[in-house]
Design a protein around this motif. Structure first.
Motif, PDB file in Angstrom:
ATOM      1  N   ARG A   6     -21.755  18.465  24.515  1.00 30.44           N
ATOM      2  CA  ARG A   6     -22.556  17.740  23.540  1.00 30.44           C
ATOM      3  C   ARG A   6     -22.190  18.096  22.105  1.00 30.44           C
ATOM      4  O   ARG A   6     -22.402  17.307  21.196  1.00 30.44           O
ATOM      5  N   LEU A   7     -21.651  19.288  21.879  1.00 33.54           N
ATOM      6  CA  LEU A   7     -21.320  19.705  20.521  1.00 33.54           C
ATOM      7  C   LEU A   7     -19.923  19.299  20.080  1.00 33.54           C
ATOM      8  O   LEU A   7     -19.488  19.651  18.992  1.00 33.54           O
ATOM      9  N   ARG A   8     -19.227  18.545  20.897  1.00 31.84           N
ATOM     10  CA  ARG A   8     -17.906  18.047  20.496  1.00 31.84           C
ATOM     11  C   ARG A   8     -18.024  16.993  19.410  1.00 31.84           C
ATOM     12  O   ARG A   8     -17.081  16.728  18.686  1.00 31.84           O
ATOM     13  N   HIS A   9     -19.167  16.364  19.325  1.00 35.07           N
ATOM     14  CA  HIS A   9     -19.430  15.348  18.308  1.00 35.07           C
ATOM     15  C   HIS A   9     -20.546  15.862  17.400  1.00 35.07           C
ATOM     16  O   HIS A   9     -21.375  16.660  17.814  1.00 35.07           O
ATOM     17  N   ALA A  10     -20.561  15.381  16.180  1.00 34.10           N
ATOM     18  CA  ALA A  10     -21.602  15.801  15.231  1.00 34.10           C
ATOM     19  C   ALA A  10     -22.973  15.350  15.725  1.00 34.10           C
ATOM     20  O   ALA A  10     -23.129  14.252  16.263  1.00 34.10           O
ATOM     21  N   LEU A  11     -23.957  16.220  15.558  1.00 35.81           N
ATOM     22  CA  LEU A  11     -25.324  15.866  15.929  1.00 35.81           C
ATOM     23  C   LEU A  11     -25.897  14.924  14.878  1.00 35.81           C
ATOM     24  O   LEU A  11     -25.528  15.001  13.703  1.00 35.81           O
ATOM     25  N   ALA A  16     -28.563  13.313  12.181  1.00 32.16           N
ATOM     26  CA  ALA A  16     -29.452  13.944  11.197  1.00 32.16           C
ATOM     27  C   ALA A  16     -30.833  14.125  11.816  1.00 32.16           C
ATOM     28  O   ALA A  16     -31.267  13.302  12.622  1.00 32.16           O
ATOM     29  N   ASP A  26     -32.288  18.021  21.478  1.00 30.46           N
ATOM     30  CA  ASP A  26     -31.540  17.587  20.308  1.00 30.46           C
ATOM     31  C   ASP A  26     -32.335  17.732  19.025  1.00 30.46           C
ATOM     32  O   ASP A  26     -31.776  17.731  17.940  1.00 30.46           O
TER      33      ASP A  26
END
Length: 93
Positions: free
Chosen positions: A9-14, A16, A92
């Motif tokens: 899940r952290l491979r892409h930016a979370l 805002a 999230d």
């Protein structure tokens, strides 16, 4: 076993964070955030339904030194297993 795949899940930016209010407590551990309208009616009904799941048990590990008495239940596993989308949204946050 249910795994919460953090690395995937952290491979892409979370995204805002949603609008929220921070309520600072006298002690750091009593600080909390309020996110208005984070859970809708369907989410609330799902939490209530999962609370009735047979795997939910009362927690008996509360400290006897607490100044207040309360009843607590552990619902994380049923939400992870049966309310996966809701669980992801909560994590999230």
């Amino acid at each position: 076993r249910l795994k919460f795949r953090v690395h995937d899940r952290l491979r892409h930016a979370l995204p805002a964070p949603p609008p929220h209010t921070l309520h600072e407590g006298v002690r750091r551990r009593r600080t909390f955030i309020h996110v208005p309208r984070f859970l809708n009616d369907c989410d609330t009904q799902q939490v209530h339904a999962l609370w009735r799941h047979p795997s939910v048990k009362e927690i008996h590990d509360r400290k006897s030194t607490l100044l207040y008495r309360h009843v607590a239940y552990r619902v994380e596993l049923p939400i992870r297993a049966h309310g996966h989308v809701l669980y992801q949204r909560l994590m999230d946050l």
